[in-house]
Design an enzyme around this catalytic site. Sequence first.
Site, mmCIF file in Angstrom:
data_model
loop_
_atom_site.group_PDB
_atom_site.id
_atom_site.type_symbol
_atom_site.label_atom_id
_atom_site.label_comp_id
_atom_site.label_asym_id
_atom_site.label_seq_id
_atom_site.Cartn_x
_atom_site.Cartn_y
_atom_site.Cartn_z
ATOM 1 C CD GLU A 87 -0.353 -85.049 -26.879
ATOM 2 O OE1 GLU A 87 -1.510 -84.971 -27.471
ATOM 3 O OE2 GLU A 87 -0.413 -84.806 -25.439
ATOM 4 C CB SER A 464 37.202 -27.562 -26.219
ATOM 5 O OG SER A 464 37.521 -26.462 -25.716
#
Length: 792
Positions: A87, A464
């Site tokens: 680059e 329960s």
Amino acid sequence: MVKWLVRLFLFGLFMALCGVAAIFVLYQQVKPELPDVSELKDIRLETPMRVLSQDGELISQYGVQRRTPIAIEQMPSMLIDAFLATEDARFYEHPGIDPIGISRAAIVWFTTGEKRQGASTITQQLARNFFLSREKTIIRKVKEIFIALHIESLLSKDEILSLYLNKISLGHRSHGVGAAAQVYYGKEVSELTLAEAAMIAGLPQGPSVLNPISNPKRAGERRAIVLGRMLETNKINRQQYNEAMAAPVAARYHGAEITLHAPYLAEMAHQFALTMFGEEAYTRGLNVYTTVQSDEQQAGTAALVDGLLGYDLRHGYRGATEQLWQDTPWDNEQIEQYLAQQPSYWPLEPAIVTRVAERSATVMVKDVGEISLEWDGIKWARRYIADNRQGHALRKATDALNAGEQIWVRPQGEHWMLAQLPEINGALVALDPSNGAVTTLVGGFNFNLNKFNRAQQAERQMGSNIKPFIYSAALDNGFTLASMVNDAPINHWDAGSGSSWKPRNSPNVYDGPIRVREALARSKNVVSIRLLREAGIPIAMQRLNDLGFDTENIPATDSLALGSPSATPLQMATGYATFANGGNKVTPFVVQRIEDSTGMVLYEANPMVTPVISEETAFLVSQALNSAIWGGSSNGRHWNGTGWRAGRALKRHDIAGKTGTTNDSRDAWFSGFNPNRVATAWVGFDDFGRPLGRTAHNANLGASQVAGGEFGGSTALPIWADYMQVALQDFPEQKWVVPQNLTTTTIDTQSGLLSRGKGVSEYFIKGTEPKRYSSPSVTQQFGGTSVTDDLF
């Protein structure tokens, strides 16, 4: 000749001055439109939100962009060299724009008519990525040049390169080299090979079309260009170049590197952060630290999954997912391609049967290959007929399997076992009772299969599991653990409906007068109703409300005592935490703290703890629930509580808990605790009307198999116990801390009165202990108690 040279020099000088003047004029024109580049000094890269455990394991990641910022010092030189060679080879030499590079690109363009080399420096690309659009106009290019020059005056070269390498888009939603290394190779940048680094360095020119997942051929060609530039600039030698060129273009998509599986909890934390920070939560790089520890969460997930698969195993095999061929078998390539497209649901893996012998089968497993399925992994698979009916035990493997079938298998140690996706579901949630921090949360069998969070959202009948709350109200209104209540059938005529209500114990056994401690430990239904009536329904409703249950839609009737109201597993665990912590209501929370990307704490949990019942009442209920696990004695005979399996599994006495099973066994519960952890396990079908059923004994399995009805004690309790084995491993067994306002007295088990001879020691709030001694006439009046092993 000299005259012409002078004229040429002056002309050149004039043109240069004109150029400078033109640049100055152009700068003045675009100056008002140039951004304030100084903000790059304090730039905050958009990074996703991460959800983590208390010990830093990654649970999930949220955000459109994948980015993992990495300091320039931590990036391998090989990766940096690859980017620079491709680059901007003169990056460390130019001032932000590269006249030599521009000239070279211009010469190539003039001589060939093709734009083979880009002229933008890394600084210019950074300027474009942060401040400009990608439109190709002269004015945009001018702005890019000025911004690049300004950036170079503010930041060092390393700072510019670091921003670039962490900002740049590299395809598949990855931004920056850290994210790209994870997305394409599942690695840290420090682990990349030269070939992989070159591949990533080649992506900026076309991340959507040059990446190795979408277009391996073009990606390989681009990688070759990068490696060639590295060779030209002497960043690598010929041998390194040849080896990297020969490396295969191998890449596949990798999601975020999740190290702890807790998707239901992650989604709760995600929603919390989204409520607090809005859409910014996805870009601020938030680290959301949850309240779970990784070892406990893993144990909870395994416990629930094993429990659900265990239920499925004993109810029978429902058959293959699909028959893929009848006569002409597929070849290995066809099988592998098919399996690659099938999902996995941990711990289940898709597989295809290729051969079946008398007592074994050969199958191909996704991402594993060919394995042998032995008889021990097949013999359980008698035919499923209905939830309460199974076929005969298998005699041979062909009774269950055929070649060409897609099936599910799961690993069992070094071997494999036939399995199936369960239709049953469940949840497990655990808290630190001292402050309400959620230590484990599992909302179902598999989040990818069904995202409904049953731990937080499934409102199911309590059964329960409600009884300790009813008993706590009774203990605050005249009853003690030694109080005698008549365990006898109830026949209540309702004039309004013209029918009678006849609640029953389960099993349908009645013992006459029974102590409150034993009645709760053995889950006597009719005793719960009598205590509710004595304490008063309004008082019981207020108790439920104080403990955090929504009582607005609960009918104020006797059925309250049998668990007709509904609650989520998270609400149930929160209610039981009150008994575990000495009477305080806690507010459960899943997020401990939230930090930004710099480590600054933006949020810290502030747990809410509110006293709602007395320390003495909480202790007395805990003692009765301890008896539900360890049992007790009456009239010299031992009885078991409904949670006896928990004691057998954990072998410690500082635990307490209660089973719960609703009508027709549609819901199975177990809630239990010690001072350090409280947890609730629930099992049921998402279809409210589908009972859990029952199972017959399987002749192929051993004596330890579970058979019969599916109840809280047999279905939910083992899940709770498996989790608690891990959750309590770092907490030594401890003695119960007795509140100062309690005293102990020896009582007669048949009457609940003081004993002159043999008896049991019982706790009382000072002033409530019996004042009279038991006598033969009193013992004869109350009668004896029988022994039952109630599972409800």
